[in-house]
Motif scaffolding. Structure first.
Motif, short mmCIF file in Angstrom:
data_model
loop_
_atom_site.label_atom_id
_atom_site.label_comp_id
_atom_site.label_asym_id
_atom_site.label_seq_id
_atom_site.Cartn_x
_atom_site.Cartn_y
_atom_site.Cartn_z
N SER A 141 0.08 0.20 19.34
CA SER A 141 1.32 0.68 19.95
C SER A 141 1.30 2.18 20.22
N GLY A 142 0.28 2.87 19.71
CA GLY A 142 0.21 4.31 19.90
C GLY A 142 1.31 5.05 19.16
N THR A 143 1.72 4.52 18.02
CA THR A 143 2.79 5.14 17.25
C THR A 143 2.29 5.55 15.86
N VAL A 144 3.03 6.48 15.26
CA VAL A 144 2.77 6.91 13.90
C VAL A 144 4.04 6.68 13.09
N HIS A 145 3.91 5.99 11.97
CA HIS A 145 5.03 5.77 11.07
C HIS A 145 4.88 6.74 9.91
N SER A 152 9.34 8.25 1.79
CA SER A 152 9.50 7.45 0.58
C SER A 152 9.14 6.02 1.01
N PRO A 153 9.05 5.10 0.07
CA PRO A 153 8.73 3.72 0.49
C PRO A 153 9.76 3.11 1.44
N SER A 154 10.98 3.66 1.44
CA SER A 154 12.02 3.07 2.29
C SER A 154 12.50 3.99 3.42
N GLU A 155 12.06 5.23 3.45
CA GLU A 155 12.48 6.16 4.50
C GLU A 155 11.31 6.40 5.45
N VAL A 156 11.44 5.91 6.67
CA VAL A 156 10.35 6.01 7.64
C VAL A 156 10.88 6.52 8.97
N SER A 171 0.82 -1.21 0.00
CA SER A 171 0.00 0.00 0.00
C SER A 171 0.86 1.26 0.00
N VAL A 172 1.90 1.29 0.83
CA VAL A 172 2.80 2.45 0.89
C VAL A 172 3.47 2.64 -0.47
N ARG A 173 3.95 1.56 -1.07
CA ARG A 173 4.57 1.66 -2.41
C ARG A 173 3.58 2.21 -3.43
N CYS A 211 1.31 8.39 6.15
CA CYS A 211 1.36 8.15 7.59
C CYS A 211 0.53 6.93 7.93
N LEU A 212 1.12 6.01 8.66
CA LEU A 212 0.41 4.85 9.17
C LEU A 212 0.28 5.02 10.68
#
Length: 184
Positions: A145-149, A153-157, A126-128, A139-140
């Motif tokens: 976990s109460g986190t935001v990713h 880019s598809p590889s920079e998080v 989906s991100v790709r 943003c995911l």
């Protein structure tokens, strides 16, 4: 509606179909069914969507779309995805009203609330797809976990925890929101 053909659906064919009581996306020409979101998912999606909407409206930056708004991310075979919230800048919208079909591109920002049943491989795909369609940021939000990713880019998080702030960076300069506030 039954289909005799095994050919992948186009975005136009997908748009013309009806899926009562179902959430669907078109991924490389194939319809993907999803369960309705749980209550926690809906509340979190509204929290981020409302914050984005208030900021974007007050600054005249474009449009914020609610969950299930379709964005055409690729052709031949076609992919139409629907994030939980999205921002589309004035530059991408151009003059005139929004289209009466799917947006013909990815949003500047796509936001997904990750359900407990989501699989890592599906999230990566989906991100790709979002970036391949032209998204500038994805943003995911992970309720468990109460986190935001935050993907640049598809590889920079970058992973943000409860004591940190989610920033609009160069996509929405001046926007910020406490990560903890999204999961209260």
């Amino acid at each position: 509606m039954a289909r005799a053909s095994t050919q992948p659906l186009t975005a136009e064919e997908f748009f013309a179909l009806s899926f009562p009581d179902s959430r669907t996306e078109l991924v490389r020409g194939e319809v993907v069914w999803m369960s309705p979101a749980n209550a926690e998912h809906g509340v979190i999606a509204m929290r981020i969507g409302a914050r984005l909407h208030a900021f974007v409206e007050s600054h005249g930056l474009g449009a914020v779309c609610a969950a299930e708004t379709g964005f055409l991310l690729g052709r031949d075979p076609d992919t139409v995805r629907a994030p939980d919230a999205a921002f589309v800048s004035c530059q991408r919208i151009g003059a005139g009203p929004p289209p009466r079909t799917f947006w013909p591109f990815a949003p500047d920002l796509a936001v997904e609330v990750v359900s407990p049943s989501a699989r890592a491989r599906g999230l990566e795909e989906s991100v790709r797809d979002w970036f391949a369609g032209g998204a500038r940021r994805v943003c995911l939000l992970y309720p468990q976990s109460g986190t935001v990713h935050v993907f640049r880019s598809p590889s920079e998080v970058q992973v943000l925890g409860s004591g940190e702030m989610l920033s609009g960076e160069d996509v929405l300069p001046g926007f910020s929101c406490a990560v903890a506030a999204l999961f209260e």
